[in-house]
Design a protein around this motif. Structure first.
Motif, mmCIF file in Angstrom:
data_model
loop_
_atom_site.group_PDB
_atom_site.id
_atom_site.type_symbol
_atom_site.label_atom_id
_atom_site.label_comp_id
_atom_site.label_asym_id
_atom_site.label_seq_id
_atom_site.Cartn_x
_atom_site.Cartn_y
_atom_site.Cartn_z
ATOM 1 N N ASN A 178 0.731 -1.160 0.144
ATOM 2 C CA ASN A 178 -0.069 -0.057 0.135
ATOM 3 C C ASN A 178 1.026 1.628 0.141
ATOM 4 O O ASN A 178 0.578 2.028 -0.463
ATOM 5 C CB ASN A 178 -0.734 0.098 1.228
ATOM 6 N N GLU A 179 2.003 1.371 0.500
ATOM 7 C CA GLU A 179 3.027 2.224 0.335
ATOM 8 C C GLU A 179 4.032 2.236 -0.611
ATOM 9 O O GLU A 179 4.316 3.450 -1.021
ATOM 10 C CB GLU A 179 3.975 2.525 1.783
ATOM 11 N N TYR A 180 3.988 1.046 -0.608
ATOM 12 C CA TYR A 180 5.119 0.881 -1.506
ATOM 13 C C TYR A 180 4.504 0.642 -3.177
ATOM 14 O O TYR A 180 4.687 -0.742 -3.573
ATOM 15 C CB TYR A 180 6.399 0.070 -1.651
ATOM 16 N N LYS A 181 3.994 1.655 -3.532
ATOM 17 C CA LYS A 181 3.441 1.710 -5.082
ATOM 18 C C LYS A 181 3.286 2.835 -5.799
ATOM 19 O O LYS A 181 4.019 4.325 -5.225
ATOM 20 C CB LYS A 181 1.448 1.360 -5.005
ATOM 21 N N ARG A 182 3.157 3.258 -7.248
ATOM 22 C CA ARG A 182 4.095 3.826 -8.248
ATOM 23 C C ARG A 182 2.873 4.512 -8.056
ATOM 24 O O ARG A 182 1.925 4.814 -7.798
ATOM 25 C CB ARG A 182 3.853 3.576 -9.431
ATOM 26 N N GLN A 183 3.730 6.311 -7.939
ATOM 27 C CA GLN A 183 2.884 7.193 -8.008
ATOM 28 C C GLN A 183 3.069 8.249 -8.889
ATOM 29 O O GLN A 183 4.396 8.691 -8.820
ATOM 30 C CB GLN A 183 2.881 8.040 -6.381
ATOM 31 N N SER A 184 2.248 9.092 -9.757
ATOM 32 C CA SER A 184 3.005 9.482 -11.169
ATOM 33 C C SER A 184 3.231 11.424 -10.234
ATOM 34 O O SER A 184 2.323 11.633 -9.625
ATOM 35 C CB SER A 184 1.847 9.932 -11.958
ATOM 36 N N ASN A 185 4.350 11.666 -10.803
ATOM 37 C CA ASN A 185 4.891 12.497 -9.947
ATOM 38 C C ASN A 185 5.621 13.154 -11.647
ATOM 39 O O ASN A 185 6.919 13.451 -11.435
ATOM 40 C CB ASN A 185 5.845 12.538 -9.079
ATOM 41 N N PRO A 186 5.564 13.909 -12.792
ATOM 42 C CA PRO A 186 5.661 14.102 -13.655
ATOM 43 C C PRO A 186 6.859 15.194 -13.203
ATOM 44 O O PRO A 186 7.738 15.683 -14.116
ATOM 45 C CB PRO A 186 4.608 14.980 -14.991
ATOM 46 N N LYS A 187 6.827 16.266 -12.428
ATOM 47 C CA LYS A 187 7.307 17.624 -11.764
ATOM 48 C C LYS A 187 8.797 16.714 -11.669
ATOM 49 O O LYS A 187 9.494 17.784 -11.439
ATOM 50 C CB LYS A 187 6.608 18.378 -10.914
ATOM 51 N N LEU A 188 8.774 16.381 -10.840
ATOM 52 C CA LEU A 188 9.761 15.380 -9.966
ATOM 53 C C LEU A 188 10.621 14.936 -10.886
ATOM 54 O O LEU A 188 11.714 14.897 -11.012
ATOM 55 C CB LEU A 188 9.266 14.661 -9.193
ATOM 56 N N ARG A 189 9.656 14.145 -11.671
ATOM 57 C CA ARG A 189 11.035 13.974 -12.709
ATOM 58 C C ARG A 189 11.589 14.295 -14.361
ATOM 59 O O ARG A 189 12.506 13.865 -14.299
ATOM 60 C CB ARG A 189 9.941 12.691 -14.276
ATOM 61 N N ARG A 190 11.423 15.474 -14.479
ATOM 62 C CA ARG A 190 11.319 16.596 -15.132
ATOM 63 C C ARG A 190 12.778 17.114 -14.334
ATOM 64 O O ARG A 190 14.040 17.213 -14.770
ATOM 65 C CB ARG A 190 10.337 17.485 -15.911
ATOM 66 N N LYS A 191 12.653 16.474 -13.453
ATOM 67 C CA LYS A 191 14.200 17.378 -12.160
ATOM 68 C C LYS A 191 15.054 16.776 -12.703
ATOM 69 O O LYS A 191 16.565 17.033 -12.380
ATOM 70 C CB LYS A 191 13.777 17.421 -10.947
ATOM 71 N N PHE A 192 15.353 15.497 -12.931
ATOM 72 C CA PHE A 192 16.119 14.265 -13.023
ATOM 73 C C PHE A 192 16.257 14.120 -14.692
ATOM 74 O O PHE A 192 17.305 13.979 -14.304
ATOM 75 C CB PHE A 192 15.776 13.113 -12.828
ATOM 76 N N ALA A 193 15.539 14.484 -14.802
ATOM 77 C CA ALA A 193 16.028 14.049 -17.101
ATOM 78 C C ALA A 193 14.820 14.857 -17.936
ATOM 79 O O ALA A 193 13.727 14.974 -17.455
ATOM 80 C CB ALA A 193 15.392 11.926 -17.375
#
Length: 377
Positions: A178-193
């Motif tokens: 319930n805790e370890y499940k994928r969470q969409s976060n495009p803003k965070l992703r764009r900080k890395f790539a």
């Protein structure tokens, strides 16, 4: 039930599993006492059923080295007496099981406390194989009331090396799905790539056995064919070597060295692939956490990893040290979004079905009850 759990507080599978087990046992209504020389890495949420006990390490001029084993034993005996503890659960055979056994002997006139030992890997595969530790590990395993191993691989290794005088139960590591499940976060992703780049991630404690330079060398091959970035999470003895290799391979602009992090789910959720290059793994908890977040794993076929990373289904397994094949298999997944998505879905299903925290916690509870009720002698 009243349970004392003793573990190392540092970043690593054994401490993480012990702490997460404490939270899960508490959620079932049990009273749990965590015992260590500092708060464990994942001990960061309040629960009214969990109590932390700091073990003071006495530094007396007569003794050249701190008396860790004796200090733990003394603290455990104190807690057993004052809190009516029924189970001492020791994670890592040396020195925690020895401490648990001593504590049990101290209180044996007024307590029927039982000692459970969970073997996590290096306590058997590395430490236990050293000749000066072999007999003390064997003593610990023969004196503890119950033994569990986190993988079938570790079970076989323990039988082969030590032949304990009691049955061993395989209870694998686990993840709160319930805790370890994928969470969409495009803003965070764009900080890395950038949008067209893939993100590869590796998480470990940067010890020699993790072979983190292999991850960097693998990424060096991948990024020549696939626009990508590498996130390295963790810290440890090999950190400087890894950092120097990144500079040597001219990858500094493509690799993120984040050090130790607590927000693992957020980082896994923006990742496309998890690479693990350990020389041996008793289980491989970091890989399981990645899979729970729908991140396919490409890793060396060592230790207990093949018990949940299924080659060609939810990840790829390659022979130890074959960096070129590791890179090729990674490229195969990163090039084929359909295949990668299929692996990601299968990875999540594997974890939910077989390694969810509630399923595994019930196995430990059943073991505890068997000991308390006397059905395990």
């Amino acid at each position: 039930m009243k349970i004392a759990i003793v573990c190392y507080p540092t970043v690593g599978g054994s401490g993480i599993v012990a702490t997460e087990l404490a939270y899960n046992l508490a959620s079932f209504g049990n009273i749990v006492h965590l015992v260590s020389y500092s708060p464990p890495f994942r001990f960061n949420k309040y629960n009214e059923n969990i109590f932390f006990h700091n073990v003071p390490i006495t530094n007396y001029p007569l003794f050249e080295f701190p008396m860790y084993t004796i200090s733990i034993a003394a603290k455990l005996a104190e807690i057993v007496e004052s809190e009516n503890i029924e189970i001492i659960h020791c994670h890592y055979a040396i020195p925690h099981t020895i401490s648990g056994i001593i504590a049990k002997e101290i209180v044996n006139k007024f307590s029927k406390v039982k000692v459970v030992t969970t073997l996590h890997g290096t306590d058997v595969t590395l430490v236990g194989k050293q000749e000066n530790f072999r007999k003390i590990v064997q003593y610990a395993l023969n004196k503890t009331d119950a033994i569990t191993c986190v993988s079938e691989f570790l079970y076989q290794s323990t039988i082969r090396e030590f032949s304990p005088n009691k049955p061993i139960e395989v209870i694998p590591n686990f993840v709160d799905t319930n805790e370890y499940k994928r969470q969409s976060n495009p803003k965070l992703r764009r900080k890395f790539a950038d949008d067209e780049e893939k993100i590869i991630i590796h998480i470990s404690n940067f010890r020699k056995v993790k072979r983190v330079p292999d991850v960097v060398q693998t990424f060096s091959l991948i990024q020549k064919q696939i626009p990508s970035r590498l996130i390295l999470v963790g810290d440890g003895p090999d950190f400087s070597e890894v950092e120097n290799l990144i500079i040597k391979l001219n990858l500094k602009d493509k690799v993120w060295l984040l050090g130790e992090q607590t927000s693992i789910v957020e980082l896994l959720s923006i990742s496309d692939l998890f690479i693990l290059t350990s020389e041996t793994e008793g289980f491989g908890l970091a890989a399981l956490e990645a899979m729970s977040c729908e991140v396919p794993v490409v890793c060396y076929n060592v230790g207990g990893l093949s018990e949940f990373v299924f080659d060609g289904i939810n990840g790829f397994l390659v022979p130890l040290g074959n960096i070129e094949l590791l890179a090729n298999k990674s490229i195969e997944l990163l090039r084929n979004d359909t295949l990668r998505q299929s692996f990601a879905i299968n990875a999540r299903k594997t974890v939910v079905k077989n390694f969810d925290s509630r399923i595994i916690t019930e196995k430990y509870l059943n073991l505890y009850l068997s000991l308390i009720n006397g059905s395990i002698l």
